[in-house]
Design a protein around this motif. Sequence first.
Motif, PDB file in Angstrom:
ATOM      1  N   ALA A 265       0.834  -1.222   0.000  1.00  0.00           N
ATOM      2  CA  ALA A 265       0.000   0.000   0.000  1.00  0.00           C
ATOM      3  C   ALA A 265       0.856   1.254   0.000  1.00  0.00           C
ATOM      4  CB  ALA A 265      -0.932  -0.015   1.212  1.00  0.00           C
ATOM      5  N   SER A 266       2.112   1.137   0.452  1.00  0.00           N
ATOM      6  CA  SER A 266       3.009   2.293   0.484  1.00  0.00           C
ATOM      7  C   SER A 266       3.777   2.485  -0.819  1.00  0.00           C
ATOM      8  CB  SER A 266       4.036   2.139   1.622  1.00  0.00           C
ATOM      9  OG  SER A 266       3.379   2.026   2.846  1.00  0.00           O
ATOM     10  N   MET A 267       3.609   1.550  -1.760  1.00  0.00           N
ATOM     11  CA  MET A 267       4.382   1.651  -3.009  1.00  0.00           C
ATOM     12  C   MET A 267       3.517   1.718  -4.259  1.00  0.00           C
ATOM     13  SD  MET A 267       7.582  -0.854  -2.165  1.00  0.00           S
ATOM     14  CE  MET A 267       8.663  -0.199  -3.413  1.00  0.00           C
ATOM     15  N   MET A 268       2.243   1.302  -4.130  1.00  0.00           N
ATOM     16  CA  MET A 268       1.389   1.277  -5.336  1.00  0.00           C
ATOM     17  C   MET A 268       0.053   1.962  -5.051  1.00  0.00           C
ATOM     18  SD  MET A 268       1.981  -2.647  -6.554  1.00  0.00           S
ATOM     19  CE  MET A 268       2.740  -3.288  -5.085  1.00  0.00           C
ATOM     20  N   PRO A 269      -0.479   2.725  -5.996  1.00  0.00           N
ATOM     21  CA  PRO A 269      -1.827   3.291  -5.808  1.00  0.00           C
ATOM     22  C   PRO A 269      -2.868   2.173  -5.785  1.00  0.00           C
ATOM     23  CG  PRO A 269      -1.047   3.700  -8.039  1.00  0.00           C
ATOM     24  CD  PRO A 269       0.105   3.095  -7.294  1.00  0.00           C
ATOM     25  N   TRP A 270      -3.955   2.383  -5.051  1.00  0.00           N
ATOM     26  CA  TRP A 270      -4.933   1.304  -4.865  1.00  0.00           C
ATOM     27  C   TRP A 270      -5.525   0.828  -6.185  1.00  0.00           C
ATOM     28  CZ3 TRP A 270     -10.117   1.533  -6.191  1.00  0.00           C
ATOM     29  CH2 TRP A 270     -10.631   2.790  -6.518  1.00  0.00           C
ATOM     30  N   GLU A 271      -5.619   1.733  -7.184  1.00  0.00           N
ATOM     31  CA  GLU A 271      -6.207   1.329  -8.460  1.00  0.00           C
ATOM     32  C   GLU A 271      -5.354   0.240  -9.125  1.00  0.00           C
ATOM     33  OE1 GLU A 271      -5.503   4.432  -7.574  1.00  0.00           O
ATOM     34  OE2 GLU A 271      -7.057   5.859  -8.146  1.00  0.00           O
ATOM     35  N   TYR A 272      -4.032   0.350  -8.974  1.00  0.00           N
ATOM     36  CA  TYR A 272      -3.141  -0.670  -9.541  1.00  0.00           C
ATOM     37  C   TYR A 272      -3.048  -1.890  -8.626  1.00  0.00           C
ATOM     38  CZ  TYR A 272       0.893  -3.076 -11.395  1.00  0.00           C
ATOM     39  OH  TYR A 272       1.709  -4.041 -11.910  1.00  0.00           O
ATOM     40  N   LEU A 273      -2.910  -1.606  -7.326  1.00  0.00           N
ATOM     41  CA  LEU A 273      -2.772  -2.696  -6.346  1.00  0.00           C
ATOM     42  C   LEU A 273      -3.953  -3.669  -6.425  1.00  0.00           C
ATOM     43  CD1 LEU A 273      -1.246  -3.850  -3.878  1.00  0.00           C
ATOM     44  CD2 LEU A 273      -2.539  -2.273  -2.439  1.00  0.00           C
ATOM     45  N   GLY A 274      -5.150  -3.121  -6.675  1.00  0.00           N
ATOM     46  CA  GLY A 274      -6.354  -3.952  -6.695  1.00  0.00           C
ATOM     47  C   GLY A 274      -6.508  -4.803  -7.937  1.00  0.00           C
ATOM     48  N   THR A 275      -5.651  -4.601  -8.934  1.00  0.00           N
ATOM     49  CA  THR A 275      -5.817  -5.359 -10.175  1.00  0.00           C
ATOM     50  C   THR A 275      -4.605  -6.225 -10.537  1.00  0.00           C
ATOM     51  OG1 THR A 275      -5.039  -3.425 -11.394  1.00  0.00           O
ATOM     52  CG2 THR A 275      -7.425  -3.724 -11.232  1.00  0.00           C
ATOM     53  N   THR A 276      -3.445  -5.958  -9.938  1.00  0.00           N
ATOM     54  CA  THR A 276      -2.266  -6.757 -10.294  1.00  0.00           C
ATOM     55  C   THR A 276      -2.384  -8.184  -9.740  1.00  0.00           C
ATOM     56  OG1 THR A 276       0.138  -6.955 -10.116  1.00  0.00           O
ATOM     57  CG2 THR A 276      -0.987  -5.926  -8.262  1.00  0.00           C
ATOM     58  N   TYR A 277      -1.746  -9.123 -10.422  1.00  0.00           N
ATOM     59  CA  TYR A 277      -1.722 -10.496  -9.915  1.00  0.00           C
ATOM     60  C   TYR A 277      -0.514 -10.744  -9.014  1.00  0.00           C
ATOM     61  CZ  TYR A 277      -5.634 -12.387 -12.559  1.00  0.00           C
ATOM     62  OH  TYR A 277      -6.901 -12.672 -13.011  1.00  0.00           O
ATOM     63  N   TYR A 278       0.432  -9.800  -9.000  1.00  0.00           N
ATOM     64  CA  TYR A 278       1.675 -10.035  -8.255  1.00  0.00           C
ATOM     65  C   TYR A 278       2.037  -8.831  -7.378  1.00  0.00           C
ATOM     66  CZ  TYR A 278       1.926 -13.242 -12.210  1.00  0.00           C
ATOM     67  OH  TYR A 278       1.630 -14.191 -13.151  1.00  0.00           O
ATOM     68  N   PRO A 279       1.292  -8.561  -6.317  1.00  0.00           N
ATOM     69  CA  PRO A 279       1.569  -7.344  -5.539  1.00  0.00           C
ATOM     70  C   PRO A 279       2.973  -7.302  -4.925  1.00  0.00           C
ATOM     71  CG  PRO A 279       0.006  -8.779  -4.402  1.00  0.00           C
ATOM     72  CD  PRO A 279       0.160  -9.320  -5.770  1.00  0.00           C
ATOM     73  N   LEU A 280       3.431  -8.423  -4.353  1.00  0.00           N
ATOM     74  CA  LEU A 280       4.751  -8.411  -3.710  1.00  0.00           C
ATOM     75  C   LEU A 280       5.876  -8.377  -4.750  1.00  0.00           C
ATOM     76  CD1 LEU A 280       4.246 -10.821  -0.686  1.00  0.00           C
ATOM     77  CD2 LEU A 280       4.987  -8.457  -0.563  1.00  0.00           C
ATOM     78  N   TRP A 281       5.699  -9.111  -5.821  1.00  0.00           N
ATOM     79  CA  TRP A 281       6.708  -9.116  -6.890  1.00  0.00           C
ATOM     80  C   TRP A 281       6.808  -7.712  -7.509  1.00  0.00           C
ATOM     81  CZ3 TRP A 281       6.257 -12.068 -12.195  1.00  0.00           C
ATOM     82  CH2 TRP A 281       7.510 -12.105 -12.808  1.00  0.00           C
ATOM     83  N   ASP A 282       5.632  -7.094  -7.717  1.00  0.00           N
ATOM     84  CA  ASP A 282       5.627  -5.723  -8.266  1.00  0.00           C
ATOM     85  C   ASP A 282       6.298  -4.739  -7.305  1.00  0.00           C
ATOM     86  OD1 ASP A 282       4.439  -6.496 -10.571  1.00  0.00           O
ATOM     87  OD2 ASP A 282       2.419  -5.851 -10.017  1.00  0.00           O
ATOM     88  N   ALA A 283       6.043  -4.912  -6.013  1.00  0.00           N
ATOM     89  CA  ALA A 283       6.678  -4.032  -5.015  1.00  0.00           C
ATOM     90  C   ALA A 283       8.198  -4.184  -5.086  1.00  0.00           C
ATOM     91  CB  ALA A 283       6.167  -4.364  -3.616  1.00  0.00           C
ATOM     92  N   ALA A 284       8.657  -5.420  -5.254  1.00  0.00           N
ATOM     93  CA  ALA A 284      10.105  -5.651  -5.362  1.00  0.00           C
ATOM     94  C   ALA A 284      10.664  -4.986  -6.616  1.00  0.00           C
ATOM     95  CB  ALA A 284      10.379  -7.153  -5.387  1.00  0.00           C
ATOM     96  N   LYS A 285       9.898  -5.051  -7.730  1.00  0.00           N
ATOM     97  CA  LYS A 285      10.345  -4.397  -8.972  1.00  0.00           C
ATOM     98  C   LYS A 285      10.468  -2.890  -8.760  1.00  0.00           C
ATOM     99  CE  LYS A 285       8.178  -7.644 -12.216  1.00  0.00           C
ATOM    100  NZ  LYS A 285       6.982  -7.869 -13.036  1.00  0.00           N
ATOM    101  N   LEU A 286       9.511  -2.326  -8.002  1.00  0.00           N
ATOM    102  CA  LEU A 286       9.506  -0.871  -7.797  1.00  0.00           C
ATOM    103  C   LEU A 286      10.684  -0.382  -6.956  1.00  0.00           C
ATOM    104  CD1 LEU A 286       5.671  -0.320  -7.267  1.00  0.00           C
ATOM    105  CD2 LEU A 286       7.051   0.529  -9.170  1.00  0.00           C
ATOM    106  N   THR A 287      11.312  -1.293  -6.207  1.00  0.00           N
ATOM    107  CA  THR A 287      12.492  -0.872  -5.430  1.00  0.00           C
ATOM    108  C   THR A 287      13.683  -0.617  -6.354  1.00  0.00           C
ATOM    109  OG1 THR A 287      13.300  -3.130  -5.118  1.00  0.00           O
ATOM    110  CG2 THR A 287      11.803  -2.263  -3.422  1.00  0.00           C
ATOM    111  N   GLY A 288      13.628  -1.185  -7.585  1.00  0.00           N
ATOM    112  CA  GLY A 288      14.731  -1.009  -8.535  1.00  0.00           C
ATOM    113  C   GLY A 288      15.882  -1.975  -8.310  1.00  0.00           C
ATOM    114  N   SER A 289      15.726  -2.890  -7.369  1.00  0.00           N
ATOM    115  CA  SER A 289      16.798  -3.843  -7.081  1.00  0.00           C
ATOM    116  C   SER A 289      16.538  -5.157  -7.836  1.00  0.00           C
ATOM    117  CB  SER A 289      16.856  -4.115  -5.571  1.00  0.00           C
ATOM    118  OG  SER A 289      17.566  -5.311  -5.324  1.00  0.00           O
ATOM    119  N   PRO A 290      17.425  -5.535  -8.778  1.00  0.00           N
ATOM    120  CA  PRO A 290      17.235  -6.811  -9.485  1.00  0.00           C
ATOM    121  C   PRO A 290      17.269  -8.006  -8.531  1.00  0.00           C
ATOM    122  CG  PRO A 290      18.927  -5.471 -10.546  1.00  0.00           C
ATOM    123  CD  PRO A 290      18.609  -4.806  -9.250  1.00  0.00           C
ATOM    124  N   LEU A 291      18.075  -7.879  -7.464  1.00  0.00           N
ATOM    125  CA  LEU A 291      18.171  -8.965  -6.486  1.00  0.00           C
ATOM    126  C   LEU A 291      16.814  -9.203  -5.810  1.00  0.00           C
ATOM    127  CD1 LEU A 291      20.302 -10.875  -5.171  1.00  0.00           C
ATOM    128  CD2 LEU A 291      20.451  -9.193  -3.323  1.00  0.00           C
TER     129      LEU A 291
END
Lengths: 469, 53
Positions: A265-291
């Motif tokens: 909830a601190s990294m994605m707007p609710w409109e996107y968060l409510g429709t993605t299939y991968y919330p945690l994976w997307d959050a990891a992508k948003l950190t910019g860290s490939p690891l």
Amino acid sequence: MTIALEPAVQEPAAQGDRVSLLRVLGPAHVWALGVGIVLVGEFTGWNFAADKGGALAALIVCWVVGLLYTSVAMIDSEVTSTVAAAGGQYAQAKHIVGPLMAFNVALFLVFAYTMLEVSDAILLGDTIVAKAGVEGLNHNAFIAATIVVLAWLNYRGVLMTLNVNFVITALAYVSIVILFFSVSPWTQGAVLKLNELVTPGNALPYGWIGVIAAFQFGIWYYLGIEGTTQAAEEVRSPARSLPYGTMAGMITLLIAAAMTWYVCASMMPWEYLGTTYYPLWDAAKLTGSPLLENLLFIATLLAALASANGCINDAARAWFSLGRDRYLPSWFAAVHPRYRTPYRSILFLLPIALAFAFIADLNQAITFSILSGVLQYTFMSINIIMFRKKWPLGSIRRGYTHPFHPLPAIVLFCLCVVTFFAIFLGFGSQLIAMVAFYFLISLWFHFYRYKFVRRGAQFTMPWPKPQGY
Amino acid sequence: MWIALSYASWGISIVLALWMLYDWFKVDTTFSEEVLTSSREGDLEAVSEKHRI
């Protein structure tokens, strides 16, 4: 928590011996079974609650549905520490309510776990295809491998199955903890922007009816923790291991759910968060860290594997128990003489899971799983009231006694009613179709199948007569 | 690589499915139905739990 080492494979039982399931599990395996089934819900599923009612609604249902499941865990721990038999809630219903209820509860269990297994396999296949990004790559091969490899693992023995589940569940859980601490949760503004993304203006975009509607997907935070009871006949000390493993699992999940919501909830707007299939994976992508991105990709796969693995274990035991009491043909009650597993039940459910996984849509499979789960929780609230009335405290030995009775039962019942209403709002036709199915199958059981049931032998608990009988 | 992984997944699935079918056939033809379905619910409880409070 410790895990026992895998013993040497059991020698085949000699002709004439009784072949039963092996008592080899401890509290860590019970934890691995319960949390393993559930944890995938943090990686996908819970976030659709945000689509129904906004980010704050997803948090409210995290806590309120957490209360529902805490009641489930407490009630289940008390009854199962007394009715320690494979089949879990089926065996409870058989002894406390009666055969027709037990038959229905067993079907709720088989449907809930098989449909969840199907959803897990589809999720795993889709995640690999999304990661690969290769044109022409189909998810069917990965779905088939998930279901068949895990069925084979279950076929070969419960100890190795749940040892594997413990390791992969722990790895998936640790990945959530690593992600949580990687985004500096103590500092807002650097990576996390909760105060910008969740404002008084958009916290509850559809008001309180949105919160009610979000219940349907809030279930995903914890769906399946009650599956720990299916291990009752295979744990070394049911009265100690089941309450300990189940309650430890529930605490683990409450922490994971809170961390997951806070990061996403601190990294994605609710409109996107409510429709993605991968919330945690997307959050990891948003950190910019490939690891972190690769870590959460692998963790999503591991969580789906752990869930499907536990579901195969539980669905097979519920089906096996029905066969053992002749609620279904006794052919399903066979135990493998070498591996001591309900091998025919595992093999029977394998093509059914494959067929659903190839033809069903993910949303349909998830909805059928949730519906069967909520029907089961409604039964549990009634079951514990009857259990305490028929066998009051002091009349039989309990491994665990849950506090504040009947408050947890009342809370559980009320929250189930709210969840049914929420499901009706989103999937009314499926709800009606499912209830009609259970009604028709109950008629079949009552008028046809019940004459084959071992009426006297099915009640195995050496209890005194219930009060009032 | 992903396409190769996809073919490998089909291969593993077919091999393990065939192994389970073979083992199922072997067990069912080696042991009698009475032995295979001899499991009884509550065996342990009947021995260890007397429910005397």
